[in-house]
Design a protein around this motif. Structure first.
Motif, PDB file in Angstrom:
ATOM      1  N   PRO A 155       0.834  -1.218   0.000  1.00 58.11           N
ATOM      2  CA  PRO A 155       0.000   0.000   0.000  1.00 58.11           C
ATOM      3  C   PRO A 155       0.867   1.267   0.000  1.00 58.11           C
ATOM      4  O   PRO A 155       1.764   1.394   0.841  1.00 58.11           O
ATOM      5  CB  PRO A 155      -0.798  -0.094   1.303  1.00 58.11           C
ATOM      6  CG  PRO A 155      -0.391  -1.354   1.969  1.00 58.11           C
ATOM      7  CD  PRO A 155       0.787  -1.930   1.281  1.00 58.11           C
ATOM      8  N   ILE A 156       0.581   2.165  -0.919  1.00 58.80           N
ATOM      9  CA  ILE A 156       1.316   3.430  -0.943  1.00 58.80           C
ATOM     10  C   ILE A 156       0.320   4.589  -0.927  1.00 58.80           C
ATOM     11  O   ILE A 156      -0.818   4.448  -1.382  1.00 58.80           O
ATOM     12  CB  ILE A 156       2.261   3.555  -2.168  1.00 58.80           C
ATOM     13  CG1 ILE A 156       1.471   3.725  -3.480  1.00 58.80           C
ATOM     14  CG2 ILE A 156       3.182   2.347  -2.288  1.00 58.80           C
ATOM     15  CD1 ILE A 156       2.354   4.074  -4.676  1.00 58.80           C
ATOM     16  N   VAL A 157       0.769   5.712  -0.375  1.00 58.01           N
ATOM     17  CA  VAL A 157      -0.012   6.955  -0.465  1.00 58.01           C
ATOM     18  C   VAL A 157       0.786   7.920  -1.328  1.00 58.01           C
ATOM     19  O   VAL A 157       2.012   8.028  -1.190  1.00 58.01           O
ATOM     20  CB  VAL A 157      -0.291   7.548   0.934  1.00 58.01           C
ATOM     21  CG1 VAL A 157      -0.739   9.004   0.835  1.00 58.01           C
ATOM     22  CG2 VAL A 157      -1.372   6.725   1.646  1.00 58.01           C
ATOM     23  N   VAL A 158       0.101   8.592  -2.236  1.00 58.85           N
ATOM     24  CA  VAL A 158       0.739   9.604  -3.090  1.00 58.85           C
ATOM     25  C   VAL A 158       0.278  10.975  -2.600  1.00 58.85           C
ATOM     26  O   VAL A 158      -0.916  11.188  -2.369  1.00 58.85           O
ATOM     27  CB  VAL A 158       0.350   9.398  -4.574  1.00 58.85           C
ATOM     28  CG1 VAL A 158       0.978  10.485  -5.446  1.00 58.85           C
ATOM     29  CG2 VAL A 158       0.780   8.007  -5.062  1.00 58.85           C
ATOM     30  N   LEU A 167       1.153  11.273 -10.752  1.00 55.16           N
ATOM     31  CA  LEU A 167       0.187  10.364 -10.113  1.00 55.16           C
ATOM     32  C   LEU A 167      -0.505   9.511 -11.172  1.00 55.16           C
ATOM     33  O   LEU A 167      -0.630   8.291 -11.025  1.00 55.16           O
ATOM     34  CB  LEU A 167      -0.849  11.181  -9.327  1.00 55.16           C
ATOM     35  CG  LEU A 167      -2.135  10.441  -8.965  1.00 55.16           C
ATOM     36  CD1 LEU A 167      -1.858   9.372  -7.917  1.00 55.16           C
ATOM     37  CD2 LEU A 167      -3.203  11.411  -8.480  1.00 55.16           C
ATOM     38  N   GLN A 168      -0.932  10.159 -12.256  1.00 54.04           N
ATOM     39  CA  GLN A 168      -1.643   9.434 -13.311  1.00 54.04           C
ATOM     40  C   GLN A 168      -0.771   8.311 -13.880  1.00 54.04           C
ATOM     41  O   GLN A 168      -1.268   7.216 -14.174  1.00 54.04           O
ATOM     42  CB  GLN A 168      -2.056  10.412 -14.426  1.00 54.04           C
ATOM     43  CG  GLN A 168      -3.079   9.846 -15.385  1.00 54.04           C
ATOM     44  CD  GLN A 168      -4.439   9.629 -14.712  1.00 54.04           C
ATOM     45  OE1 GLN A 168      -4.980  10.550 -14.136  1.00 54.04           O
ATOM     46  NE2 GLN A 168      -4.964   8.406 -14.796  1.00 54.04           N
ATOM     47  N   ALA A 169       0.516   8.580 -14.024  1.00 58.84           N
ATOM     48  CA  ALA A 169       1.420   7.537 -14.541  1.00 58.84           C
ATOM     49  C   ALA A 169       1.463   6.344 -13.579  1.00 58.84           C
ATOM     50  O   ALA A 169       1.465   5.185 -14.015  1.00 58.84           O
ATOM     51  CB  ALA A 169       2.824   8.115 -14.738  1.00 58.84           C
ATOM     52  N   LEU A 170       1.468   6.637 -12.275  1.00 61.11           N
ATOM     53  CA  LEU A 170       1.464   5.537 -11.294  1.00 61.11           C
ATOM     54  C   LEU A 170       0.149   4.763 -11.364  1.00 61.11           C
ATOM     55  O   LEU A 170       0.122   3.540 -11.222  1.00 61.11           O
ATOM     56  CB  LEU A 170       1.661   6.085  -9.877  1.00 61.11           C
ATOM     57  CG  LEU A 170       3.070   6.597  -9.548  1.00 61.11           C
ATOM     58  CD1 LEU A 170       3.056   7.442  -8.273  1.00 61.11           C
ATOM     59  CD2 LEU A 170       4.056   5.441  -9.413  1.00 61.11           C
ATOM     60  N   LEU A 171      -0.940   5.510 -11.610  1.00 58.87           N
ATOM     61  CA  LEU A 171      -2.252   4.852 -11.720  1.00 58.87           C
ATOM     62  C   LEU A 171      -2.352   4.003 -12.976  1.00 58.87           C
ATOM     63  O   LEU A 171      -2.960   2.937 -12.982  1.00 58.87           O
ATOM     64  CB  LEU A 171      -3.363   5.913 -11.756  1.00 58.87           C
ATOM     65  CG  LEU A 171      -3.687   6.643 -10.456  1.00 58.87           C
ATOM     66  CD1 LEU A 171      -4.580   7.852 -10.729  1.00 58.87           C
ATOM     67  CD2 LEU A 171      -4.363   5.685  -9.474  1.00 58.87           C
ATOM     68  N   ALA A 237       4.661  13.438  -5.303  1.00 59.08           N
ATOM     69  CA  ALA A 237       4.625  13.565  -6.764  1.00 59.08           C
ATOM     70  C   ALA A 237       4.082  14.951  -7.099  1.00 59.08           C
ATOM     71  O   ALA A 237       2.879  15.142  -7.254  1.00 59.08           O
ATOM     72  CB  ALA A 237       3.733  12.477  -7.362  1.00 59.08           C
ATOM     73  N   GLY A 238       4.990  15.924  -7.142  1.00 57.06           N
ATOM     74  CA  GLY A 238       4.545  17.296  -7.337  1.00 57.06           C
ATOM     75  C   GLY A 238       3.906  17.838  -6.071  1.00 57.06           C
ATOM     76  O   GLY A 238       2.965  18.631  -6.134  1.00 57.06           O
ATOM     77  N   PHE A 239       4.414  17.406  -4.924  1.00 54.14           N
ATOM     78  CA  PHE A 239       3.908  17.896  -3.628  1.00 54.14           C
ATOM     79  C   PHE A 239       4.749  19.106  -3.240  1.00 54.14           C
ATOM     80  O   PHE A 239       5.962  18.993  -3.051  1.00 54.14           O
ATOM     81  CB  PHE A 239       4.007  16.795  -2.574  1.00 54.14           C
ATOM     82  CG  PHE A 239       3.354  17.148  -1.264  1.00 54.14           C
ATOM     83  CD1 PHE A 239       1.991  17.428  -1.203  1.00 54.14           C
ATOM     84  CD2 PHE A 239       4.090  17.173  -0.083  1.00 54.14           C
ATOM     85  CE1 PHE A 239       1.381  17.733   0.005  1.00 54.14           C
ATOM     86  CE2 PHE A 239       3.493  17.477   1.119  1.00 54.14           C
ATOM     87  CZ  PHE A 239       2.128  17.760   1.166  1.00 54.14           C
TER      88      PHE A 239
END
Ligand SMILES: Nc1nc2c(c(=O)[nH]1)N[C@@H](CN(C=O)c1ccc(C(=O)N[C@@H](CCC(=O)O)C(=O)O)cc1)CN2
Ligand SMILES: NCC(=O)N[C@@H]1O[C@H](COP(=O)([O-])[O-])[C@@H](O)[C@H]1O
Length: 350
Positions: A155-158, A167-171, A237-239
């Motif tokens: 489990p990861i949190v972005v 994020l979309q790439a990870l999804l 990720a862009g945070f």
């Protein structure tokens, strides 16, 4: 001076199932201790030593071996009592990160304790199980372990603040993935990244600095939200907020950030513009382990990207982001698929 990572630490991010099974093993070991204690007299372990109590997670709702219920009823694993059964003792922190230290390793990170609540510490605690218990935990005689699939996703949190294309790439990453995005968080009430997560049916949350008395309180609140979702790895990720020690201590060596330059060149919030202004011909992207410095943590992976003569900031940043998206997917996949080793500034992927 940013705090450094412990030298030569081997880290295996564990799936939720693995941590739950470790918790079950710990409960069984505790039961055995109680039974043996009753047989051998008060206050004695069969090893002849006094039994030790289990360690407690720093977050108030958490108790050893008792899974907390996260948002929408999802279980946030809270057990910290599961040391690895290897010769080199490892342990599982609040985030479920198993830390294994080779024999020659130095002690864990130095830690500031300036927080409003205790947060999980990566250091060995009074609840360290006996060698007997470690052997119990290591043993594969447990039918539950044998039956468990070897490849449960981690489990990861972005965390993101902006348009969320990383994020979309990870999804979107193809095929079976060794990670599962359990939630997407932001420091903003609204941003495209949160919309992308919602569109993918993923839980979202916002933790705004302005809603907290100070930065340390925000850090802890952010860590708590990630932990409540059971995150073992947190991906920035862009945070666009700096996270502090209160956050980082909850996920030791398990927070990564993607940055649009070849660090240590051009740290900060305007890397592509800075690279253009400097006239470099080659730039790129970096994924690194976040520490208390700014874009200063140990580098996990990098990819180079050429600068074109007619580039402006937008065209250069977009070319970098194409490389960055696939680099981030590759790194997160590698870190969740196999143990990785952090040795001072060097990170070795499985
Ligand atoms: N402890 C760390 N936190 C974060 C890092 C890091 O290396 N260490 N990387 C960042 C991303 N980042 C650029 O790479 C970055 C983000 C934000 C800032 C910054 O100064 N932010 C200000 C607020 C700015 C704003 O909200 O517009 C702040 O945090 O107060 C510098 C660098 C992710 N976090
Ligand atoms: N200092 C941090 C920083 O510059 N982060 C950068 O913001 C972009 C986010 O893109 P996205 O919102 O499209 O995912 C990415 O290039 C990321 O590296």
């Amino acid at each position: 001076m940013p705090r450094s990572f412990p030298s030569r630490t081997r880290i295996r991010l564990r799936s939720a199932g693995a941590v739950d099974r470790a918790a079950a093993r710990t409960r069984r070991a505790a039961r055995r201790r109680r039974v043996l204690g009753a047989l051998t007299g008060p206050g004695r372990h069969r090893s002849g030593r006094a039994p030790r109590s289990l360690p407690r997670c720093g977050f108030p709702r958490c108790r050893p071996g008792v899974p907390a219920t996260g948002p929408r009823g999802r279980r946030a694993t809270t057990d910290r009592a599961s040391w690895s059964g290897q010769a080199d003792p490892g342990r599982t922190d609040q985030a479920g990160t198993e830390l294994r230290r080779p024999p020659a390793a130095s002690s864990a990170t130095s830690g500031r304790r300036d927080r409003e609540e205790a947060v999980p510490s990566p250091r060995p605690s009074a609840g360290e199980p006996s060698p007997t218990d470690r052997a119990d935990e290591a043993g594969s005689a447990d039918p539950a372990d044998r039956a468990a699939p070897a490849t449960e996703p981690v489990p990861i949190v972005v965390l993101a603040s902006g348009s969320g294309t990383l994020l979309q790439a990870l999804l979107d990453a193809d095929g079976p993935r060794p990670y599962r995005i359990v939630a997407v968080g932001s420091d903003k009430s609204a941003c495209q990244a949160l919309d992308r997560a919602a569109a993918a049916g993923i839980d979202t949350f916002t933790v705004r600095v302005a809603d907290h008395p100070d930065r340390a309180a925000w850090d802890l609140a952010l860590a708590r939200r990630c932990a409540d979702f059971g995150a073992r790895l947190v991906v920035l990720a862009g945070f666009m907020k700096l996270v502090g020690p209160g956050f980082l201590d909850a996920f030791p060596a398990a927070v990564v950030n993607a940055h649009p330059s070849l660090l240590p060149a051009f740290p900060g919030m305007s890397a592509p513009a800075d690279a253009l202004a400097h006239g470099v011909k080659l730039t790129g992207c970096t994924v690194f382990l976040v520490d208390t410095g700014v874009d200063a943590g140990p580098i996990v992976a990098q990819r180079a990207v050429p600068v074109a003569d007619d580039d402006d900031v937008a065209s250069l940043h977009e070319r970098i982001k194409v490389a960055e998206r696939s680099l981030l997917v590759d790194v997160v996949s590698a870190m969740t698929a196999a143990p990785y080793e952090v040795s001072g500034r060097k990170v070795k992927l499985g």
